[in-house]
Design an enzyme around this catalytic site. Structure first.
Site, short mmCIF file in Angstrom:
data_model
loop_
_atom_site.label_atom_id
_atom_site.label_comp_id
_atom_site.label_asym_id
_atom_site.label_seq_id
_atom_site.Cartn_x
_atom_site.Cartn_y
_atom_site.Cartn_z
N ASP A 102 0.84 -1.20 0.00
CA ASP A 102 0.00 0.00 0.00
C ASP A 102 0.88 1.24 0.00
O ASP A 102 1.47 1.59 1.02
CB ASP A 102 -0.92 0.00 1.23
CG ASP A 102 -2.06 -1.00 1.08
OD1 ASP A 102 -2.77 -0.93 0.07
OD2 ASP A 102 -2.22 -1.86 1.97
N ASP B 205 -10.09 -5.95 -1.43
CA ASP B 205 -9.12 -5.34 -0.51
C ASP B 205 -9.85 -4.60 0.61
O ASP B 205 -10.66 -3.71 0.35
CB ASP B 205 -8.24 -4.36 -1.33
CG ASP B 205 -7.09 -3.79 -0.52
OD1 ASP B 205 -6.91 -4.17 0.64
OD2 ASP B 205 -6.35 -2.95 -1.10
C1 DX5 Z 1 -6.58 -0.68 2.10
C2 DX5 Z 1 -5.55 -1.57 2.74
C3 DX5 Z 1 -6.16 -2.28 3.91
C4 DX5 Z 1 -5.40 -3.36 4.60
C5 DX5 Z 1 -6.06 -4.67 4.54
O1 DX5 Z 1 -6.02 0.45 1.63
O2 DX5 Z 1 -5.04 -2.42 1.74
O3 DX5 Z 1 -7.39 -2.71 3.55
O4 DX5 Z 1 -4.09 -3.46 4.26
O5 DX5 Z 1 -6.08 -5.25 5.77
P1 DX5 Z 1 -7.30 -5.25 6.81
O6 DX5 Z 1 -7.65 -6.69 6.96
O7 DX5 Z 1 -6.68 -4.71 8.07
O8 DX5 Z 1 -8.40 -4.41 6.29
ZN ZN Z 2 -4.47 -2.11 -0.60
#
Ligand code: DX5
Ligand code: ZN
Length: 223
Positions: free
Chosen positions: A36, A177
């Site tokens: 990310d 996601d």
């Molecule tokens: C969105 C990110 C998050 C995260 C996913 O920008 O990609 O959604 O890393 O993990 P959790 O399970 O904590 O939502």
């Molecule tokens: Zn992401």
């Protein structure tokens, strides 16, 4: 139906344990490392950057699934060190010239995904289907790990699957996601998603010695 894949969300990992975490991921055949990247502008938060990616490449050959939450991403691609085995997602709202941005990605030879926020209409995808390999469907508003799923996104996932079917574009991958718990993953798999971003809701739970079992449990839900 595409083979199911796990993309482990590296913003959720503990830096101190990074080496051991990667070792577990390699042993368990994790398909992608989800990166990310956030610029504090397109989304409020800051995230993983170019130096992090460079360091990670020294630790592993697992391909990267780079999720760009940055404004005007088309001018940033050259700094990232994109490899042809990687996937890069850009956001529909992050540039006023989405199609050009997708064109600028082509020379890197990577898979090109378009990311859409919970409130982005499904119709935003229609005119770019021929330029993308996948859709990154955000189930939360992007920027932070550990959020709760936006309920309407489940219904929306079905709409996206219907659109791909209607347009004869079953080759396009649906990635999901945000708050992808084993339970949410199972429902989304049934709808047609095949790439699952596994963060605090899936893998990064408890201590390091629990990750292996977390992965096994998660995989059972998406097969
Ligand atoms: C969105 C990110 C998050 C995260 C996913 O920008 O990609 O959604 O890393 O993990 P959790 O399970 O904590 O939502
Ligand atoms: Zn992401």
């Amino acid at each position: 139906m595409h083979k199911s894949e796990i993309s482990a969300s590296m913003m959720c990992s503990d830096l101190i344990d990074l080496k051991e975490t990667i070792r577990i991921f390699e042993e368990e055949g994790i398909e992608f490392l989800h990166i990310d990247m956030m610029d504090g502008n397109f989304v409020p938060n800051f995230g993983l950057g170019v130096d992090y990616v460079r360091g990670l490449r020294k630790l592993t050959q697992i391909p990267l699934d780079i999720h760009l939450m940055v404004k005007d991403p088309e001018y940033k691609f050259q700094w990232i060190g994109i490899q042809s085995s990687d996937t890069v997602s850009i956001h529909y709202e992050s540039t006023f010239q989405v199609q050009r941005a997708l064109d600028y990605l082509e020379p890197f030879g990577c898979k090109r995904f378009l990311a859409i926020n919970p409130a982005t209409p499904v119709s935003a995808l229609e005119e770019v289907l021929e330029y993308i390999d996948g859709i990154n469907l955000l189930m939360v508003n992007p920027g932070f790990a550990g959020q709760k799923i936006v309920p309407s996104t489940m219904r929306k996932a079905q709409k996206v699957a219907n659109l791909l079917k209607r347009e004869g574009k079953d080759n396009i991958i649906i990635e999901v996601d945000g708050n992808i718990t084993p339970e949410n993953a199972r429902k989304l798999r049934a709808i047609g998603a095949s790439r699952f971003v596994a963060g605090t809701s899936a893998i990064f739970k408890g201590e390091l010695n629990e990750y292996k079992q977390n992965i096994i449990t998660f995989r059972n839900n998406i097969e």
